[in-house]
Design a protein around this motif. Structure first.
Motif, PDB file in Angstrom:
ATOM      1  N   LYS A  91      40.478  30.779  42.251  1.00 44.53           N
ATOM      2  CA  LYS A  91      39.610  30.038  41.317  1.00 44.53           C
ATOM      3  C   LYS A  91      38.161  30.459  41.459  1.00 44.53           C
ATOM      4  CE  LYS A  91      42.154  25.808  40.508  1.00 44.53           C
ATOM      5  NZ  LYS A  91      42.157  24.358  40.580  1.00 44.53           N
ATOM      6  N   ILE A  92      37.752  30.767  42.682  1.00 49.77           N
ATOM      7  CA  ILE A  92      36.362  31.149  42.933  1.00 49.77           C
ATOM      8  C   ILE A  92      36.091  32.590  42.494  1.00 49.77           C
ATOM      9  CG2 ILE A  92      34.670  31.612  44.761  1.00 49.77           C
ATOM     10  CD1 ILE A  92      35.975  29.197  46.266  1.00 49.77           C
ATOM     11  N   ILE A  93      36.976  33.511  42.864  1.00 46.57           N
ATOM     12  CA  ILE A  93      36.686  34.923  42.606  1.00 46.57           C
ATOM     13  C   ILE A  93      37.171  35.426  41.252  1.00 46.57           C
ATOM     14  CG2 ILE A  93      36.683  35.491  45.054  1.00 46.57           C
ATOM     15  CD1 ILE A  93      39.425  36.977  44.375  1.00 46.57           C
ATOM     16  N   TRP A  94      38.143  34.742  40.640  1.00 44.46           N
ATOM     17  CA  TRP A  94      38.739  35.244  39.403  1.00 44.46           C
ATOM     18  C   TRP A  94      38.940  34.104  38.413  1.00 44.46           C
ATOM     19  CZ3 TRP A  94      43.622  38.841  39.765  1.00 44.46           C
ATOM     20  CH2 TRP A  94      43.569  39.804  38.767  1.00 44.46           C
ATOM     21  N   PRO A  95      37.853  33.450  38.033  1.00 42.61           N
ATOM     22  CA  PRO A  95      38.003  32.335  37.095  1.00 42.61           C
ATOM     23  C   PRO A  95      38.238  32.833  35.671  1.00 42.61           C
ATOM     24  CG  PRO A  95      35.698  32.739  37.496  1.00 42.61           C
ATOM     25  CD  PRO A  95      36.464  33.682  38.391  1.00 42.61           C
ATOM     26  N   VAL A 127      45.293  29.302  35.244  1.00 41.66           N
ATOM     27  CA  VAL A 127      46.674  29.734  35.506  1.00 41.66           C
ATOM     28  C   VAL A 127      47.167  30.658  34.401  1.00 41.66           C
ATOM     29  CG1 VAL A 127      49.068  28.955  35.768  1.00 41.66           C
ATOM     30  CG2 VAL A 127      47.209  27.722  36.920  1.00 41.66           C
ATOM     31  N   LYS A 128      46.885  30.333  33.161  1.00 37.63           N
ATOM     32  CA  LYS A 128      47.306  31.178  32.032  1.00 37.63           C
ATOM     33  C   LYS A 128      46.625  32.547  32.114  1.00 37.63           C
ATOM     34  CE  LYS A 128      48.465  29.725  27.443  1.00 37.63           C
ATOM     35  NZ  LYS A 128      49.770  29.520  27.583  1.00 37.63           N
ATOM     36  N   PHE A 129      45.359  32.556  32.497  1.00 36.16           N
ATOM     37  CA  PHE A 129      44.616  33.804  32.662  1.00 36.16           C
ATOM     38  C   PHE A 129      45.231  34.646  33.771  1.00 36.16           C
ATOM     39  CE2 PHE A 129      41.001  36.009  34.803  1.00 36.16           C
ATOM     40  CZ  PHE A 129      40.734  36.934  33.805  1.00 36.16           C
ATOM     41  N   TRP A 130      45.558  34.021  34.898  1.00 37.83           N
ATOM     42  CA  TRP A 130      46.161  34.753  36.015  1.00 37.83           C
ATOM     43  C   TRP A 130      47.538  35.303  35.635  1.00 37.83           C
ATOM     44  CZ3 TRP A 130      44.975  30.043  39.527  1.00 37.83           C
ATOM     45  CH2 TRP A 130      43.600  29.987  39.759  1.00 37.83           C
ATOM     46  N   GLN A 131      48.315  34.527  34.880  1.00 40.68           N
ATOM     47  CA  GLN A 131      49.614  35.014  34.416  1.00 40.68           C
ATOM     48  C   GLN A 131      49.423  36.258  33.549  1.00 40.68           C
ATOM     49  OE1 GLN A 131      51.016  31.474  32.438  1.00 40.68           O
ATOM     50  NE2 GLN A 131      52.239  30.829  34.194  1.00 40.68           N
ATOM     51  N   TYR A 132      48.451  36.190  32.675  1.00 37.11           N
ATOM     52  CA  TYR A 132      48.150  37.331  31.807  1.00 37.11           C
ATOM     53  C   TYR A 132      47.782  38.557  32.644  1.00 37.11           C
ATOM     54  CZ  TYR A 132      45.365  40.321  28.756  1.00 37.11           C
ATOM     55  OH  TYR A 132      44.836  41.403  28.101  1.00 37.11           O
ATOM     56  N   ILE A 179      50.856  40.018  34.410  1.00 40.11           N
ATOM     57  CA  ILE A 179      51.722  40.739  33.473  1.00 40.11           C
ATOM     58  C   ILE A 179      51.084  42.067  33.061  1.00 40.11           C
ATOM     59  CG2 ILE A 179      52.678  40.681  31.135  1.00 40.11           C
ATOM     60  CD1 ILE A 179      53.115  37.611  31.647  1.00 40.11           C
ATOM     61  N   LYS A 180      49.772  42.068  32.820  1.00 40.23           N
ATOM     62  CA  LYS A 180      49.091  43.277  32.362  1.00 40.23           C
ATOM     63  C   LYS A 180      48.886  44.299  33.476  1.00 40.23           C
ATOM     64  CE  LYS A 180      45.075  44.986  29.919  1.00 40.23           C
ATOM     65  NZ  LYS A 180      43.824  44.708  29.280  1.00 40.23           N
ATOM     66  N   HIS A 181      48.523  43.850  34.688  1.00 40.14           N
ATOM     67  CA  HIS A 181      48.128  44.791  35.737  1.00 40.14           C
ATOM     68  C   HIS A 181      49.043  44.800  36.957  1.00 40.14           C
ATOM     69  CE1 HIS A 181      44.398  45.444  33.600  1.00 40.14           C
ATOM     70  NE2 HIS A 181      44.159  44.158  33.596  1.00 40.14           N
ATOM     71  N   GLY A 182      49.667  43.687  37.269  1.00 35.07           N
ATOM     72  CA  GLY A 182      50.398  43.610  38.517  1.00 35.07           C
ATOM     73  C   GLY A 182      51.893  43.777  38.417  1.00 35.07           C
ATOM     74  N   TYR A 183      52.472  43.370  37.292  1.00 37.50           N
ATOM     75  CA  TYR A 183      53.925  43.351  37.157  1.00 37.50           C
ATOM     76  C   TYR A 183      54.552  44.716  37.404  1.00 37.50           C
ATOM     77  CZ  TYR A 183      58.535  42.228  35.322  1.00 37.50           C
ATOM     78  OH  TYR A 183      59.879  42.038  35.177  1.00 37.50           O
ATOM     79  N   CYS A 184      53.885  45.775  36.941  1.00 36.11           N
ATOM     80  CA  CYS A 184      54.446  47.128  37.114  1.00 36.11           C
ATOM     81  C   CYS A 184      54.480  47.535  38.585  1.00 36.11           C
ATOM     82  CB  CYS A 184      53.664  48.146  36.300  1.00 36.11           C
ATOM     83  SG  CYS A 184      51.938  48.277  36.767  1.00 36.11           S
ATOM     84  N   SER A 185      53.729  46.847  39.431  1.00 33.49           N
ATOM     85  CA  SER A 185      53.719  47.179  40.858  1.00 33.49           C
ATOM     86  C   SER A 185      54.534  46.186  41.687  1.00 33.49           C
ATOM     87  CB  SER A 185      52.275  47.194  41.367  1.00 33.49           C
ATOM     88  OG  SER A 185      51.733  45.895  41.322  1.00 33.49           O
ATOM     89  N   MET A 240      54.020  39.365  43.620  1.00 30.40           N
ATOM     90  CA  MET A 240      52.957  38.633  42.938  1.00 30.40           C
ATOM     91  C   MET A 240      51.988  37.953  43.906  1.00 30.40           C
ATOM     92  SD  MET A 240      53.064  35.744  39.936  1.00 30.40           S
ATOM     93  CE  MET A 240      53.992  34.592  40.893  1.00 30.40           C
ATOM     94  N   ILE A 241      52.471  37.242  44.889  1.00 32.67           N
ATOM     95  CA  ILE A 241      51.579  36.550  45.825  1.00 32.67           C
ATOM     96  C   ILE A 241      50.702  37.556  46.550  1.00 32.67           C
ATOM     97  CG2 ILE A 241      51.499  35.168  47.952  1.00 32.67           C
ATOM     98  CD1 ILE A 241      52.164  33.556  45.436  1.00 32.67           C
ATOM     99  N   GLN A 242      51.282  38.668  46.970  1.00 31.87           N
ATOM    100  CA  GLN A 242      50.491  39.690  47.664  1.00 31.87           C
ATOM    101  C   GLN A 242      49.479  40.343  46.722  1.00 31.87           C
ATOM    102  OE1 GLN A 242      53.169  42.375  49.611  1.00 31.87           O
ATOM    103  NE2 GLN A 242      53.823  40.839  51.109  1.00 31.87           N
ATOM    104  N   TYR A 243      49.815  40.431  45.443  1.00 26.33           N
ATOM    105  CA  TYR A 243      48.880  40.950  44.441  1.00 26.33           C
ATOM    106  C   TYR A 243      47.616  40.099  44.409  1.00 26.33           C
ATOM    107  CZ  TYR A 243      47.095  41.943  39.706  1.00 26.33           C
ATOM    108  OH  TYR A 243      46.313  42.268  38.630  1.00 26.33           O
ATOM    109  N   PHE A 244      47.797  38.784  44.358  1.00 28.95           N
ATOM    110  CA  PHE A 244      46.641  37.894  44.309  1.00 28.95           C
ATOM    111  C   PHE A 244      45.938  37.815  45.665  1.00 28.95           C
ATOM    112  CE2 PHE A 244      48.885  36.590  40.458  1.00 28.95           C
ATOM    113  CZ  PHE A 244      47.838  36.698  39.554  1.00 28.95           C
TER     114      PHE A 244
END
Length: 150
Positions: A12-16, A25-30, A33-39, A45-49
């Motif tokens: 919430k602090i670094i990536w609002p 939450v909707k922004f993080w899901q986006y 899906i756009k940048h992390g899902y392929c990896s 996902m948790i390690q991505y964030f």
């Protein structure tokens, strides 16, 4: 991620979310899906964030870092060239690292810096040259790019 309150609070602090009508939450899901899902097979996902949090400590806040003497200062009235913005980012990540920028044009016709793309190694500990072409809405050769204030 909602079950991990510590990670949730850090994100919430670094990536609002800055998009009107989106929740964090909707922004993080986006973004997942756009940048992390392929990896996802390399980094779940948790390690991505968690990596996003780690990268933020490597860089502090990109906007704050760019806002130094001779750098790029958030302003709705002062614009910068693409090369000036790139040089300011190179001062942080190194001169041999690819920096891709995405811009958008607002309702008044101003070119706004929207995103900065950087690539990281698989352990998410060092910036590296990007391994392939990055699709982005390049800012062109505009000498009038604004880093808007929020």
């Amino acid at each position: 991620m909602q079950q991990n309150s510590n990670l949730n609070n850090q994100i919430k602090i670094i990536w609002p979310n800055l998009i009107v009508g989106f929740s964090d939450v909707k922004f993080w899901q986006y973004k997942w899906i756009k940048h992390g899902y392929c990896s996802r097979y390399i980094i779940p996902m948790i390690q991505y964030f968690q990596a996003a949090v780690r990268v933020s400590t490597m860089m502090t806040n990109l906007t704050d870092y760019m806002d130094v003497s001779g750098g790029v200062h958030p302003s709705n009235h002062t614009s910068y060239s693409e090369s000036h913005i790139r040089q300011t980012i190179f001062n942080l990540v190194g001169p041999n690292i690819d920096v891709f920028m995405s811009c958008m044009v607002n309702r008044t016709g101003h070119v706004l810096l929207k995103e900065v793309y950087l690539c990281l190694d698989r352990r998410v500990t060092h910036f590296i040259p990007c391994p392939g072409p990055v699709k982005s809405n390049l800012c062109g050769v505009s000498n009038n790019i604004f880093l808007p204030t929020f």
